[in-house]
Design an enzyme around this catalytic site. Sequence first.
Site, PDB file in Angstrom:
ATOM      1  N   TYR A 157       1.022  -1.166   0.071  1.00 21.19           N
ATOM      2  CA  TYR A 157      -0.125  -0.059  -0.089  1.00 21.19           C
ATOM      3  C   TYR A 157       0.877   1.063  -0.018  1.00 21.19           C
ATOM      4  CZ  TYR A 157      -3.796  -3.284   1.290  1.00 21.19           C
ATOM      5  OH  TYR A 157      -4.869  -4.138   1.477  1.00 21.19           O
ATOM      6  N   GLY A 158       1.024   1.973  -1.047  1.00 20.79           N
ATOM      7  CA  GLY A 158       1.756   3.076  -1.224  1.00 20.79           C
ATOM      8  C   GLY A 158       3.283   2.556  -1.120  1.00 20.79           C
TER       9      GLY A 158
END
Length: 349
Positions: A55-56
Site C-alpha cells: 500500500y503506497g
Amino acid sequence: MRYRTLGGTGIEVSVHCLGTMMFGAVGNPDHDDCVRIIHAALDRGINFVDTADMYGQGESEEIVGKALRGRRDDVVLATKVHFQMGEGRNRSGNSRRWILRAVEESLRRLDTEWIDLYQVHRPDPATDIEETLSVLSDLVRQGKIRAFGCSTFPAEEIVEAQHVSARRGFERFRSEQPPYSILARGIETSLLPVCQRYGMGVLVWSPLAFGFLTGRYRRDQPIDLSTGRAALRPGNFDPTIAGNAAKLDIVEQLVEVATGLGCTLPQLAVAFTVAHPAVTSAIIGPRTMRQLEDLLDGAALTLDDATLDRIDEIVPPGTDRYSPNALFRPRSLTDTARRRRPPADRVAA
C-alpha cells in the site's frame, strides 16, 4: 463495538477492522489527517488495524506505525506480503528469501517488534506452499509474528495448505481475507464453508463493492468516470454496460431496504457481511473522517432474518454481480501455456 475471536488464536478483534489502503498518496496524502482517523477509530472501539507493505510502497505502514506509538499494546496489527516492492528481482512473492526480508522491512516501517497477523497477500505459483508455511512457522517461533493467514486464496489452495501444515508439523493459516459484499457473494459457495471447517478467521475486504455500495452511484444520475474509484475501473461503473445497469437497479432496491431500517446504504452493506457466521471482521477503508464516522455509526446494526431474506431475493446467495478480484486473475487462466498442451503433443494425438 462488537468483538469476536480470530479463528482459534484466542485473539479478540473488533467486528469492524480499520483498513488503511487509502492512507497515503493513493488516497489521503495528509499523514497527520490519517493519524487522526486512526486515533478516532481506536477511540470508537476498533482494536484491529490492517495494512500491507504494497500500500503506497510502504507509505501506509509508515503512517500506521506513527499512529500506534504509545498505543501498540492495545491494537491487533495485521499486514501482508507478496507484491513487488521496489525494483529488481526477488522482491516479491512467497519465498523464504523474500518473506524474511519483507517482514523486517515491515517491522521497521510499522515501528514495532511484532506483527499480530502476517498475511500472504496472494498465492504464488512459483513457490512451493511448504516453503511459505515453513518460513512463516519459523517467524512465529521467533516471536516476530503471532499468527499468519492468507488473502484471496482459492478454497482448494487453503485445503492444500492445511494438509501440508498437518503433514509437516508447521503452524497453519489462521485466517483468510477474501472480497465479500452483497454484490459479490461467490465465496459463500465453498470458500467460507472451507474456512469454517478449518476454524479459520475471515476478514472480508471491499464490503462496499469497490465503492458501488456507497450510495454515490445511483440510477438515472450522471456518473463521472474521470474521478475517484470510477476513474480506476471505468468498466465497473459505466452505466451503458448492461451489467452495471443491473447493479444500479440492485442499488435502488438496497437503498429501499436501508431506508426502511433507518440506516445508510454503506451501513447496511457492512452489516450484511458480518452477519455470515464464518466472518470474523469486515475491513472498512475510509479515506476521510466523515466516511469513518458514518460507518462506525452503524457498528451496532444487526440484520434480522426478514432483512436477510429480502437481500437474498435481490442478490441470491453464492452469486457474483461483478468480479471482485478481476485485476488479480490466476496464472492458470492468464498463461495460455497452462491451459493448452504443447503443439507437438497435440499433433501426435
